[in-house]
Motif scaffolding. Structure first.
Motif, PDB file in Angstrom:
ATOM      1  N   LYS A 189      10.177   6.499  -3.987  1.00  0.00           N
ATOM      2  CA  LYS A 189       9.107   7.107  -3.166  1.00  0.00           C
ATOM      3  C   LYS A 189       8.386   8.025  -4.117  1.00  0.00           C
ATOM      4  N   ALA A 191       5.392   6.508  -6.211  1.00  0.00           N
ATOM      5  CA  ALA A 191       3.706   7.799  -6.628  1.00  0.00           C
ATOM      6  C   ALA A 191       3.485   7.954  -7.786  1.00  0.00           C
ATOM      7  N   ALA A 204       0.808  -1.645   0.106  1.00  0.00           N
ATOM      8  CA  ALA A 204      -0.349   0.348   0.013  1.00  0.00           C
ATOM      9  C   ALA A 204       0.824   1.431  -0.225  1.00  0.00           C
ATOM     10  N   THR A 205       1.953   1.222   0.260  1.00  0.00           N
ATOM     11  CA  THR A 205       2.995   1.905   0.586  1.00  0.00           C
ATOM     12  C   THR A 205       3.940   2.313   0.038  1.00  0.00           C
ATOM     13  N   ASP A 256       6.824   1.998   1.051  1.00  0.00           N
ATOM     14  CA  ASP A 256       8.154   1.436   2.372  1.00  0.00           C
ATOM     15  C   ASP A 256       7.874  -0.106   2.416  1.00  0.00           C
ATOM     16  N   GLU A 257       5.955  -0.299   2.002  1.00  0.00           N
ATOM     17  CA  GLU A 257       5.540  -1.692   2.381  1.00  0.00           C
ATOM     18  C   GLU A 257       6.668  -2.555   1.058  1.00  0.00           C
TER      19      GLU A 257
END
Length: 75
Positions: free
Chosen positions: A66, A70, A17-18, A20-21
């Motif tokens: 990141k 996105a 979901a992110t 980082d995940e």
């Protein structure tokens, strides 16, 4: 994102979901691949370990990852 997009040698799709995940999924994938004897993943695994040892230097990679996360199309 794929292993290759994160600096690895294969096209395994990693999800989360992110960002980082996804990064954690890549770390896990690299550890498991190397533990299973996959020499193609060794260089990326060593690079991953080096990132965690040099966090200031790794921030550029982290920001880029990141941003790339996105920019991925939603699924």
């Amino acid at each position: 994102m794929t292993c290759r997009q994160l600096g690895g040698p294969c096209d395994l799709e990693l999800s989360g979901a992110t960002a980082d995940e996804v990064i954690k999924a890549q770390d896990r994938h690299l550890r498991e691949a190397v533990a299973a004897g996959d020499s193609a993943h060794e260089a990326a695994h060593e690079e991953m370990k080096a990132r965690w040892r040099r966090p200031l230097r790794a921030m550029g990679w982290y920001r880029d990852t990141k941003k790339a996360f996105a920019e991925q199309p939603s699924r």
